[in-house]
Design an enzyme around this catalytic site. Structure first.
Site, PDB file in Angstrom:
ATOM      1  CE  LYS A 159      -6.401 -17.269 -50.615  1.00 33.25           C
ATOM      2  NZ  LYS A 159      -5.455 -17.753 -51.604  1.00 33.25           N
ATOM      3  NE  ARG A 164      -6.837 -18.956 -46.528  1.00 28.50           N
ATOM      4  CZ  ARG A 164      -6.681 -19.992 -47.319  1.00 28.50           C
ATOM      5  NH1 ARG A 164      -5.731 -20.782 -47.298  1.00 28.50           N
ATOM      6  NH2 ARG A 164      -7.525 -19.786 -48.383  1.00 28.50           N
ATOM      7  CD  GLU A 186       2.896 -21.153 -49.797  1.00 23.78           C
ATOM      8  OE1 GLU A 186       1.576 -21.577 -49.579  1.00 23.78           O
ATOM      9  OE2 GLU A 186       3.115 -19.999 -49.256  1.00 23.78           O
ATOM     10  NE  ARG A 191       0.872   5.554 -53.064  1.00 21.91           N
ATOM     11  CZ  ARG A 191       2.066   5.565 -52.618  1.00 21.91           C
ATOM     12  NH1 ARG A 191       2.641   6.585 -52.276  1.00 21.91           N
ATOM     13  NH2 ARG A 191       2.834   4.441 -52.725  1.00 21.91           N
ATOM     14  CE1 TYR A 210      -4.794 -13.642 -52.301  1.00 20.55           C
ATOM     15  CE2 TYR A 210      -6.272 -15.088 -53.370  1.00 20.55           C
ATOM     16  CZ  TYR A 210      -4.921 -14.806 -52.851  1.00 20.55           C
ATOM     17  OH  TYR A 210      -3.841 -15.620 -53.262  1.00 20.55           O
ATOM     18  CG  LEU A 258      -2.576 -19.423 -47.583  1.00 22.55           C
ATOM     19  CD1 LEU A 258      -2.317 -18.146 -46.976  1.00 22.55           C
ATOM     20  CD2 LEU A 258      -3.256 -19.562 -48.845  1.00 22.55           C
TER      21      LEU A 258
HETATM   22  C1  LIG Z   1       0.450 -19.395 -52.003  1.00 19.24           C
HETATM   23  C2  LIG Z   1      -0.661 -20.075 -51.727  1.00 19.24           C
HETATM   24  N1  LIG Z   1      -0.458 -21.232 -51.080  1.00 19.24           N
HETATM   25  C3  LIG Z   1      -1.490 -22.323 -50.919  1.00 19.24           C
HETATM   26  C4  LIG Z   1      -2.491 -22.134 -51.524  1.00 19.24           C
HETATM   27  C5  LIG Z   1      -3.905 -23.346 -51.238  1.00 19.24           C
HETATM   28  O1  LIG Z   1      -4.889 -22.877 -50.465  1.00 19.24           O
HETATM   29  P1  LIG Z   1      -6.127 -23.181 -50.354  1.00 19.24           P
HETATM   30  O2  LIG Z   1      -6.257 -24.606 -50.448  1.00 19.24           O
HETATM   31  O3  LIG Z   1      -6.722 -22.420 -48.987  1.00 19.24           O
HETATM   32  O4  LIG Z   1      -6.708 -22.371 -51.626  1.00 19.24           O
HETATM   33  C6  LIG Z   1      -2.890 -20.967 -52.259  1.00 19.24           C
HETATM   34  C7  LIG Z   1      -4.199 -20.645 -52.939  1.00 19.24           C
HETATM   35  O5  LIG Z   1      -4.510 -19.849 -53.512  1.00 19.24           O
HETATM   36  C8  LIG Z   1      -1.995 -20.147 -52.532  1.00 19.24           C
HETATM   37  O6  LIG Z   1      -2.143 -18.739 -53.310  1.00 19.24           O
END
Ligand SMILES: Cc1ncc(COP(=O)(O)O)c(C=O)c1O
Length: 287
Positions: A149, A52, A182, A100, A33, A207
């Site tokens: 993501k 990304r 994070e 599945r 996503y 991420l």
């Molecule tokens: C786990 C995680 N880290 C960092 C971010 C920040 O990423 P971005 O600045 O691309 O939204 C997100 C955003 O949804 C996230 O889910």
């Protein structure tokens, strides 16, 4: 006009929007996503999010459902049909619908695409940023590919719920070395006791936040001292300021960690200024 979602080639009423029960995103979290902040009906940091998305799809060998240009048209149309001026747009692309089985469907099936959009109350977002919020720390327990993501977000869900139950807004994952990786849905930053801006490097299992990337550029332009180096919750406790970044929160000051104040326990001048700078830049460059 009620809310509208885009589902596999059609715009449908949000209340009736549905995917098949054997959609692999639903059954196996076999989907990725993206979320864009939207300013004035335009997508913030658009190229970064598109890049990304392409990378996430490539890592999972899911076919791109359409060209970037076509996707942009569909995203914009979703915003228009929902009359979103300032808000967020969510895109999910999954491997598709198949009986599945853990392995990829063979022959491959068409990827699933879902898009939703919602307005945000910018005044409420500003009010929250003016006061700041708390974070709690939780043990890092996610898989080893948090750079992709994916919609497999159960550890993030549990972490966010732990934050909510502790009266905080975000949870920071802490790895086995005692360092913050994070947030559950954001990147983590401090301004350490020496006045240096710190956020974890993207070689680690996090991420690669697009908001983070844009901010690093702005910080360089402003001549601020930045180190992409991890920090511990103790260092965050001694920090002058802290904040989180992401398309959902933009830049949100953190004033408490595990119930204890960070710095003076109030929003500091650097986080406040950087939030303004980011929003100005995101508005200026939105597509
Ligand atoms: C786990 C995680 N880290 C960092 C971010 C920040 O990423 P971005 O600045 O691309 O939204 C997100 C955003 O949804 C996230 O889910």
């Amino acid at each position: 006009m009620g809310r509208v979602a885009y589902v596999n080639g059609r715009f449908v009423r949000h209340s009736e929007a549905a995917v098949h029960i054997e959609d692999r995103g639903y059954q196996l979290a076999d989907a990725v996503y993206e979320v864009w902040a939207v300013f004035g009906g335009r997508l913030a940091d658009a190229p970064g999010h598109f890049a990304r998305l392409k990378r996430s799809l490539g890592e999972l060998r899911i076919a791109a459902p359409m060209s970037d240009a076509a996707l942009m048209i569909v995203l914009k149309e979703t915003l228009r049909r929902n009359r979103v001026v300032d808000g967020q747009i969510y895109l999910q692309v999954g491997r598709g619908v198949a009986a599945r089985d853990h392995a990829f469907p063979n022959p491959p099936v068409a990827p699933s695409v879902v898009i939703t959009a919602k307005p945000i109350d910018l005044a409420a977002s500003e009010a929250r940023a003016a006061v700041g919020v708390g974070v709690v720390t939780v043990p890092e327990n996610r898989w080893g590919r948090c750079d992709i993501k994916t919609v497999g977000l159960l550890p993030n869900v549990l972490a966010k719920q732990a934050a909510r139950e502790a009266g905080a807004v975000e949870a920071w994952f802490v790895d086995e070395l005692g360092l913050v990786t994070e947030g559950a849905s954001s990147n983590a930053w401090i301004i350490d006791e020496h006045g240096v801006l710190r956020t974890r490097d993207v070689q680690a299992n996090i991420l690669r936040g697009i908001t983070r990337g844009t901010l690093l550029g702005l910080m360089a332009r402003e001549g601020l001292k930045v180190e992409e180096r991890p920090f511990s919750p103790e260092e965050a406790g001694r920090a002058r300021e802290a904040f989180i970044t992401g398309a959902g929160t933009l830049l949100l000051p953190i004033v408490r960690i595990d119930g204890r104040p960070i710095g003076a326990g109030k929003v500091g001048p650097v986080a406040k200024r950087l939030r303004q700078l980011y929003i100005e830049e995101a508005r200026r460059t939105a597509l």
